[in-house]
Structures are given as C-alpha cells and as structure tokens.
Design a protein around this motif. Sequence first.
Motif, PDB file in Angstrom:
ATOM      1  N   ARG A   3       0.830  -1.268  -0.108  1.00 57.30           N
ATOM      2  CA  ARG A   3      -0.096  -0.066  -0.053  1.00 57.30           C
ATOM      3  C   ARG A   3       0.916   1.459   0.016  1.00 57.30           C
ATOM      4  O   ARG A   3       0.432   2.354  -0.773  1.00 57.30           O
ATOM      5  CB  ARG A   3      -0.996  -0.026   1.206  1.00 57.30           C
ATOM      6  N   HIS A   4       1.905   1.318   1.105  1.00 60.27           N
ATOM      7  CA  HIS A   4       2.901   2.417   0.951  1.00 60.27           C
ATOM      8  C   HIS A   4       3.448   2.782  -0.292  1.00 60.27           C
ATOM      9  O   HIS A   4       3.653   3.763  -0.709  1.00 60.27           O
ATOM     10  CB  HIS A   4       3.673   2.371   2.093  1.00 60.27           C
ATOM     11  N   GLN A   5       3.746   1.744  -1.144  1.00 59.61           N
ATOM     12  CA  GLN A   5       4.421   1.810  -2.374  1.00 59.61           C
ATOM     13  C   GLN A   5       3.327   2.355  -3.538  1.00 59.61           C
ATOM     14  O   GLN A   5       3.946   3.240  -4.259  1.00 59.61           O
ATOM     15  CB  GLN A   5       5.066   0.596  -2.887  1.00 59.61           C
ATOM     16  N   ILE A   6       2.257   1.920  -3.526  1.00 52.95           N
ATOM     17  CA  ILE A   6       1.405   2.669  -4.412  1.00 52.95           C
ATOM     18  C   ILE A   6       1.029   3.946  -4.095  1.00 52.95           C
ATOM     19  O   ILE A   6       1.190   4.957  -4.931  1.00 52.95           O
ATOM     20  CB  ILE A   6      -0.030   1.800  -4.251  1.00 52.95           C
ATOM     21  N   ILE A   7       0.820   4.281  -2.951  1.00 52.81           N
ATOM     22  CA  ILE A   7       0.903   5.670  -2.511  1.00 52.81           C
ATOM     23  C   ILE A   7       2.013   6.482  -2.963  1.00 52.81           C
ATOM     24  O   ILE A   7       1.739   7.773  -3.597  1.00 52.81           O
ATOM     25  CB  ILE A   7       0.900   5.847  -1.154  1.00 52.81           C
ATOM     26  N   GLU A   8       3.433   6.100  -2.857  1.00 51.27           N
ATOM     27  CA  GLU A   8       4.621   6.679  -3.156  1.00 51.27           C
ATOM     28  C   GLU A   8       4.649   6.864  -4.679  1.00 51.27           C
ATOM     29  O   GLU A   8       4.790   7.856  -5.173  1.00 51.27           O
ATOM     30  CB  GLU A   8       5.713   6.115  -2.715  1.00 51.27           C
ATOM     31  N   ARG A   9       4.093   5.885  -5.506  1.00 46.70           N
ATOM     32  CA  ARG A   9       4.135   5.804  -6.862  1.00 46.70           C
ATOM     33  C   ARG A   9       3.145   6.680  -7.509  1.00 46.70           C
ATOM     34  O   ARG A   9       3.474   7.483  -8.358  1.00 46.70           O
ATOM     35  CB  ARG A   9       3.886   4.543  -7.367  1.00 46.70           C
ATOM     36  N   SER A  10       1.940   7.102  -6.760  1.00 48.64           N
ATOM     37  CA  SER A  10       1.006   7.886  -7.414  1.00 48.64           C
ATOM     38  C   SER A  10       1.554   9.495  -7.330  1.00 48.64           C
ATOM     39  O   SER A  10       1.145  10.458  -8.144  1.00 48.64           O
ATOM     40  CB  SER A  10      -0.397   7.917  -6.512  1.00 48.64           C
ATOM     41  N   ILE A  11       2.569   9.811  -6.395  1.00 44.09           N
ATOM     42  CA  ILE A  11       3.129  11.079  -6.310  1.00 44.09           C
ATOM     43  C   ILE A  11       4.053  11.325  -7.712  1.00 44.09           C
ATOM     44  O   ILE A  11       3.804  12.532  -8.079  1.00 44.09           O
ATOM     45  CB  ILE A  11       4.012  11.205  -5.248  1.00 44.09           C
ATOM     46  N   ILE A  12       4.489  10.505  -8.065  1.00 43.99           N
ATOM     47  CA  ILE A  12       5.514  10.805  -9.394  1.00 43.99           C
ATOM     48  C   ILE A  12       4.906  10.278 -10.528  1.00 43.99           C
ATOM     49  O   ILE A  12       5.586  10.387 -11.707  1.00 43.99           O
ATOM     50  CB  ILE A  12       6.830  10.010  -9.070  1.00 43.99           C
TER      51      ILE A  12
END
Length: 278
Positions: A3-12
């Motif tokens: 989940r945290h990786q999906i959140i991070e990916r959405s930023i960039i």
Amino acid sequence: MERHQIIERSIITTYRGKIWSKFIKALKEYQLLKENDVVCVCISGGKDSMLMAKLFQELKKHSDFPFEVKYLVMNPGYNEVNLNKIKENIELMKVPAEIVDTDIFEIADMQKKSPCYLCAKMRRGALYKIAKSMGCNKIALGHHYDDVIETTLMNMLNVGSFQTMLPKLHSQNYEGMELIRPLYLVREKDIVAWKNYNKLEFIACACKLTEGVARNDLSSMRAKTKDLIKELMSYNKFVEKNIFASTTNVYIDKILGYKKGDKNISFLDTYDEKKEDE
C-alpha cells in the motif's frame, strides 16, 4: 506493490505535474534546501503534512546532493482517537516519525482570552526547540498555495496591511534555524485529490480547544476568506492567481507607504525628487 508503495508511486506518476513538479519547483525557486541540510519534517496528522513527509521520502531517492530528513510528530495533547489515527497513518505510509509529547493544549486552555494565539506561539517555539535537539537546521511546515493567498487577503481585509506568508524564514530565537514551506506552490485541491485517489483518511482539526465547534465553522476567519475567494472567482477566474502574483508585483513608487523593520517610509519622503505623469 504494498500500500505505501502505491501511495508513493502516485506522487511521481498520477500527480507528477500537479504535486511533485511543484514541490521541486518551490525547492529550487526559493532555495529551500541546500547540501548537508538536516530537515525536520513536522507532521500534524493532516493531509498536507503527511503528503509533505512522503514527498521528502521520495526526494531522498532522487536527490543529486546529500541532505538528511527527520520526521517529527509533536503531540500537543491530542485526544486518543486523533493520536491513534496519526499513528495508524505513519505506520500505513511507512514514515519513520518520532512522536514527542507536550502539554501545550492544556497550558493554552488556561488562557481563556486568547488560547489560539498562545497555542500557536507555543507550538512554533516547541517545534524549533525539539528540531534543534534532533540536530536539524531547518523545519518544514505543510502550508500550501491556498494558505498563501488566503493569508494575503486576510491581512488586507482584517489587519489593514499588505503582507504574505513567505516560503522561508530565519528564526529570531534559535540561531542557525530556518523555517521552510515546500508545498508553497501546491494547490490544496490537488492535495485533496491525491488523498482521495489513495483512499486515505487524515485528521482535520485536532485542537482540543475547539472540539465542540463545527469543522467548517463560518466564524473562522480563514473559512470566511475561502468562501470570499470562491465568490470572487465567479466574476474573475484569475483571482487566485492574481492574489498570489500581487505579492511579487509590488510597485513601491505607486503606494502611499511601506514599513521596513520599525521604520515607516512615506511616498512624501521622496515625492519632490520624482516627476512623472500618472
């Protein structure tokens, strides 16, 4: 991906243009970050500061110069529900934040006349003190573009002065410390969109002194200012952009006066030296 990786990916990816690029632009345009800085990212538990924490985590992966980041949740006395929500979110989003407890709400509540002013002053002082003890030379706050234009208009309408919220400030009381606002160019609507896209829930107002007040209470001067700006947008869609632009388009020769430190400067001081047609 977790989940945290999906959140991070959405930023960039999804929000690269509206959030990431504007974050980077503010850092460069206002020179907010320098080599070997140690930044204390202050997390209040709201959407703005939590996004800022993730932006700094992402920046660490891509930066071309060394700097350090430390994450701080200063607990001024949140109730159990709000504090638990903050803990859940920093765990969910994998933000290695240190939680430092204080009794600021309790002390401010004793001041019946102006508890909000005292609370804000104490919180800022506590942030500097804690950040310095952590070895930081900068503290990062989550104020965004909309905070800037609202503050500018609030000062004009309620204080009778033209001043804005600056992207960075030197501390007057803590030598070598600086406050920075990395979300300075990011729009609040885009932060909300990022939050909703990732199905995230953050605390709104966690102040114990106003827990009995509606979240969007119209008695709030900032809420009224938000509404006023929306109303002004109905006749001029560039109102928000123009308020922001006005903070750099100040014509000194076309104003009655200005302040420099404790000194008042009047247009009359140099009036006879200038001759020009209106």
